[in-house]
Design a protein around this motif. Sequence first.
Motif, PDB file in Angstrom:
ATOM      1  N   ASP A  98       0.835  -1.205   0.000  1.00 17.79           N
ATOM      2  CA  ASP A  98       0.000   0.000   0.000  1.00 17.79           C
ATOM      3  C   ASP A  98       0.875   1.263   0.000  1.00 17.79           C
ATOM      4  O   ASP A  98       0.570   2.257   0.660  1.00 17.79           O
ATOM      5  N   LYS A  99       1.980   1.185  -0.783  1.00 14.14           N
ATOM      6  CA  LYS A  99       2.885   2.322  -0.906  1.00 14.14           C
ATOM      7  C   LYS A  99       3.170   2.585  -2.374  1.00 14.14           C
ATOM      8  O   LYS A  99       3.058   1.693  -3.221  1.00 14.14           O
ATOM      9  N   HIS A 100       3.564   3.824  -2.636  1.00 12.01           N
ATOM     10  CA  HIS A 100       3.935   4.201  -4.000  1.00 12.01           C
ATOM     11  C   HIS A 100       5.379   3.768  -4.254  1.00 12.01           C
ATOM     12  O   HIS A 100       6.309   4.586  -4.205  1.00 12.01           O
ATOM     13  N   GLU A 101       5.548   2.479  -4.534  1.00 11.59           N
ATOM     14  CA  GLU A 101       6.881   1.975  -4.800  1.00 11.59           C
ATOM     15  C   GLU A 101       6.779   0.779  -5.751  1.00 11.59           C
ATOM     16  O   GLU A 101       5.748   0.114  -5.846  1.00 11.59           O
ATOM     17  N   TYR A 102       7.889   0.539  -6.479  1.00 14.69           N
ATOM     18  CA  TYR A 102       7.920  -0.570  -7.445  1.00 14.69           C
ATOM     19  C   TYR A 102       9.299  -1.222  -7.373  1.00 14.69           C
ATOM     20  O   TYR A 102      10.338  -0.542  -7.464  1.00 14.69           O
ATOM     21  N   THR A 103       9.316  -2.573  -7.219  1.00 17.34           N
ATOM     22  CA  THR A 103      10.560  -3.328  -7.144  1.00 17.34           C
ATOM     23  C   THR A 103      10.931  -3.803  -8.543  1.00 17.34           C
ATOM     24  O   THR A 103      10.210  -4.611  -9.153  1.00 17.34           O
ATOM     25  N   VAL A 104      12.027  -3.257  -9.055  1.00 21.18           N
ATOM     26  CA  VAL A 104      12.480  -3.634 -10.399  1.00 21.18           C
ATOM     27  C   VAL A 104      13.005  -5.064 -10.370  1.00 21.18           C
ATOM     28  O   VAL A 104      12.551  -5.935 -11.113  1.00 21.18           O
ATOM     29  N   ILE A 105      13.978  -5.316  -9.537  1.00 24.00           N
ATOM     30  CA  ILE A 105      14.468  -6.650  -9.223  1.00 24.00           C
ATOM     31  C   ILE A 105      14.767  -6.645  -7.733  1.00 24.00           C
ATOM     32  O   ILE A 105      14.707  -5.599  -7.067  1.00 24.00           O
ATOM     33  N   GLU A 106      15.077  -7.779  -7.211  1.00 22.64           N
ATOM     34  CA  GLU A 106      15.349  -7.862  -5.779  1.00 22.64           C
ATOM     35  C   GLU A 106      16.525  -6.951  -5.412  1.00 22.64           C
ATOM     36  O   GLU A 106      17.600  -7.036  -5.999  1.00 22.64           O
ATOM     37  N   GLY A 107      16.271  -6.068  -4.488  1.00 24.87           N
ATOM     38  CA  GLY A 107      17.314  -5.141  -4.031  1.00 24.87           C
ATOM     39  C   GLY A 107      17.276  -3.797  -4.710  1.00 24.87           C
ATOM     40  O   GLY A 107      17.962  -2.861  -4.280  1.00 24.87           O
ATOM     41  N   ILE A 108      16.510  -3.666  -5.799  1.00 23.40           N
ATOM     42  CA  ILE A 108      16.420  -2.386  -6.524  1.00 23.40           C
ATOM     43  C   ILE A 108      14.958  -1.970  -6.571  1.00 23.40           C
ATOM     44  O   ILE A 108      14.138  -2.621  -7.247  1.00 23.40           O
ATOM     45  N   THR A 109      14.627  -0.888  -5.856  1.00 26.95           N
ATOM     46  CA  THR A 109      13.240  -0.436  -5.736  1.00 26.95           C
ATOM     47  C   THR A 109      13.149   1.039  -6.084  1.00 26.95           C
ATOM     48  O   THR A 109      13.999   1.847  -5.680  1.00 26.95           O
ATOM     49  N   LEU A 110      12.116   1.352  -6.871  1.00 28.04           N
ATOM     50  CA  LEU A 110      11.798   2.749  -7.182  1.00 28.04           C
ATOM     51  C   LEU A 110      10.667   3.208  -6.265  1.00 28.04           C
ATOM     52  O   LEU A 110       9.733   2.448  -5.992  1.00 28.04           O
ATOM     53  N   GLN A 111      10.744   4.452  -5.820  1.00 29.44           N
ATOM     54  CA  GLN A 111       9.770   4.969  -4.850  1.00 29.44           C
ATOM     55  C   GLN A 111       9.365   6.384  -5.255  1.00 29.44           C
ATOM     56  O   GLN A 111      10.207   7.180  -5.708  1.00 29.44           O
ATOM     57  N   LYS A 112       8.105   6.704  -5.083  1.00 28.51           N
ATOM     58  CA  LYS A 112       7.625   8.047  -5.390  1.00 28.51           C
ATOM     59  C   LYS A 112       7.967   8.979  -4.228  1.00 28.51           C
ATOM     60  O   LYS A 112       7.577   8.753  -3.086  1.00 28.51           O
ATOM     61  N   ILE A 113       8.705  10.026  -4.541  1.00 35.40           N
ATOM     62  CA  ILE A 113       9.068  11.036  -3.551  1.00 35.40           C
ATOM     63  C   ILE A 113       8.629  12.379  -4.111  1.00 35.40           C
ATOM     64  O   ILE A 113       9.191  12.868  -5.085  1.00 35.40           O
ATOM     65  N   GLY A 114       7.625  12.950  -3.484  1.00 28.13           N
ATOM     66  CA  GLY A 114       7.067  14.176  -4.036  1.00 28.13           C
ATOM     67  C   GLY A 114       6.298  13.863  -5.295  1.00 28.13           C
ATOM     68  O   GLY A 114       5.419  13.002  -5.320  1.00 28.13           O
ATOM     69  N   ARG A 115       6.654  14.549  -6.382  1.00 33.81           N
ATOM     70  CA  ARG A 115       5.973  14.318  -7.658  1.00 33.81           C
ATOM     71  C   ARG A 115       6.799  13.457  -8.611  1.00 33.81           C
ATOM     72  O   ARG A 115       6.383  13.221  -9.742  1.00 33.81           O
ATOM     73  N   ASN A 116       7.959  13.022  -8.159  1.00 36.90           N
ATOM     74  CA  ASN A 116       8.853  12.241  -9.021  1.00 36.90           C
ATOM     75  C   ASN A 116       9.153  10.880  -8.401  1.00 36.90           C
ATOM     76  O   ASN A 116       8.934  10.655  -7.202  1.00 36.90           O
ATOM     77  N   TRP A 117       9.684   9.997  -9.265  1.00 38.61           N
ATOM     78  CA  TRP A 117      10.086   8.666  -8.826  1.00 38.61           C
ATOM     79  C   TRP A 117      11.607   8.599  -8.776  1.00 38.61           C
ATOM     80  O   TRP A 117      12.309   9.028  -9.702  1.00 38.61           O
ATOM     81  N   HIS A 118      12.135   8.042  -7.672  1.00 43.18           N
ATOM     82  CA  HIS A 118      13.570   7.909  -7.463  1.00 43.18           C
ATOM     83  C   HIS A 118      13.855   6.520  -6.907  1.00 43.18           C
ATOM     84  O   HIS A 118      12.949   5.815  -6.456  1.00 43.18           O
ATOM     85  N   PHE A 119      15.141   6.165  -6.918  1.00 48.50           N
ATOM     86  CA  PHE A 119      15.537   4.947  -6.215  1.00 48.50           C
ATOM     87  C   PHE A 119      15.293   5.156  -4.726  1.00 48.50           C
ATOM     88  O   PHE A 119      15.562   6.232  -4.173  1.00 48.50           O
ATOM     89  N   SER A 120      14.774   4.112  -4.071  1.00 49.88           N
ATOM     90  CA  SER A 120      14.481   4.227  -2.648  1.00 49.88           C
ATOM     91  C   SER A 120      15.765   4.396  -1.850  1.00 49.88           C
ATOM     92  O   SER A 120      16.872   4.096  -2.323  1.00 49.88           O
ATOM     93  N   LYS A 121      15.609   4.885  -0.630  1.00 48.49           N
ATOM     94  CA  LYS A 121      16.774   5.113   0.222  1.00 48.49           C
ATOM     95  C   LYS A 121      17.496   3.803   0.531  1.00 48.49           C
ATOM     96  O   LYS A 121      18.736   3.752   0.558  1.00 48.49           O
TER      97      LYS A 121
END
Length: 677
Positions: A98-121
């Motif tokens: 229930d979060k704005h995030e997408y896992t590309v492959i294991e260990g690499i996740t994109l996350q929505k921060i503000g109005r843009n998507w970035h690699f998660s912390k």
Amino acid sequence: MKSFWFIGLLFISLTGFTQIVDLSSPRAAYKTFYDNLSNVENPDVRSASRVIYTQHVFSRRKRVELVGDLKTYIDASGITIISDSIPDDHKYLDTLTDKHEYTVIEGITLQKIGRNWHFSKNTVNSIPDLVPKEVISEDSLSPKKPIKRFDAQKQYEAQLEEIARMPVDLSSPYATVKFFSDNIHVSPELASRIISSSDIPNMDERIEIVEKLNRFLEGKGVYLDLDKVPDDPDYADSTKSNVHTFGISYRFAEIYIEKANNQWLLSKASAEKIPELYDTAFPFGSDRLLKYLPKGGRGELFGLYSWQYIAIFIIVVLIYLIFRFLNWSISFLVTKILFRFGYREVARKYVPSIARPIGILCGFILAEMATPFLQLPIKVAAFISVTVEVLIPLFATLAIYQAVKLIGLYLEKMALKTESTFDDQLAPIITKTLRVFVIIIGATFVLRSLDVDLAIVLGTLSVGGLALALAAQDTIKNFFGSLMIFVDKPFHVGHWITTTDGIDGIVEEVGFRSTRIRTFENSLITVPNGRLSDAAINNYGLRAYRRFRTHLSVTYDTPPDLLELFIKGLREIIDKHPHTRKDYYHVYMNDMGSHSLNILFYIYFITPVWGDELKYRHEVILSIIKLAKELGVNFAFPTQTLHMENFPGQMSLSPTYDTIDKLEPKLEKFFVEQSKK
């Protein structure tokens, strides 16, 4: 010339240096990262590095290194990631978390921060551990071979060199400010061109300065309104002796651009001042806290996210708690100290009025420090920042103004310990002067926070000075009358004065405009000082002695010897009284009236106080009456008497007197008894 700049900017656009990267969805973010690094001929590592959120990694070089390592890992892992399979929805929501995030492959996740998507912390932090030192080749029998890393740093440095050589339009203040605004978020490297390389030779340092400048301006709510920026290449600031400079914001005069070699660049003084200003906005390295604060949120209302509303609420609560704590602690400590020295009434009356504005002042200082962390919209941040900047000097002025009252009370108490009344008059004048001074200084800071040009205000006052002087000539006359009274000191507080205008009373207060005099009917007269300075003043308060003059009337039948003895006794009364002037008095037979013999009794009491004079008069008059009774001297009063001395067969009505031999012992006896008393 303009066509040259157009061609230069067109070249920049075609080469991609002003290209706005697309991070609007998980797919767009991944393509920005991978496709820019996969361009063999001209990899754009700067654009790829923007997929890493700047608040997660502040160092630009570190971001470049991390995206290079991440590409190395993906290439070495042999995993093929089809970008078209990644969702292209800006509001993509992972149903499991229930979060704005997408896992590309294991260990690499994109996350929505503000109005843009970035690699998660977490992804960014784990990149150094993802890249192996070596991998096993397809032939399991062959030895391990090292992986050839993608040299992102080298590509990045080459791009920086190319940026430093490309032409840009900095021909006017408008062109420079617009160039900075357009590129600071897209390409800080390009925006750094507003700083001359001769002022700051190191390009990384220039980039860091413009990024700090942008973060500082956004945190302080400084809105760069291009409509107010002049587009004249030869613009000159009329308020600064017509030098070719332009201030970015009235709130921060230290930041300005100046013309140099036909270009408008950030001044060297400003470039050197920016790190210091940045540290004041983010003290003690607190800018690192930005990495822990979200850039956006799930819900947005009136331009703010839910976490920002929560943060504002927390700050308001903290301000209130700080106010209550400081109000209580200051009141408690100061009151306890004043109680110890016996100033209970002062503590109860004045300390709360000082503690409250100090508590509010500290609360607003906290609000000013917290505003940059909220990442508010620029106009909201500007409103809050300007409001706080106005309220801080306002409440500081109020606190100091209330503290001046305590200073005034201290000066008045010290003045009471001295015999001179000059300091009694000086203490309230000093207090009033301090109050006026505090108000003027506080008003100056408040007007400066409101962008009011003080030079124009002072100029207006000077132009209207003549009209003001004519309209307020009586006030000015009274003011200079106050100065004359203060310098000449014709009277002090507590003196009894009379004037030619019929004013008679005790001076209670000498102010800037008027003097207050308490009459003997207990009414209060307020007299303009200009009037007093022109009047003839009789100051009874400066008398060292107070005169007592009267006539003692005795009957005509008093023998001369008795009169001489009585006068001798009167003089001895004067000599023996402790508060009479011994070197100057007169007691003589002075007149022969219609119904009495008059003795002049003319003396001085050694006291300037009227109440003491009344007391000494009382003592002397009673002594005279007792002396007259003891010697048998009769006081005369205006009467008409038909006196028949002798009647047949009756005793004579004429009084009989003792001889002087018998009366002298009585005189000595009288003064012996008086001395015993």
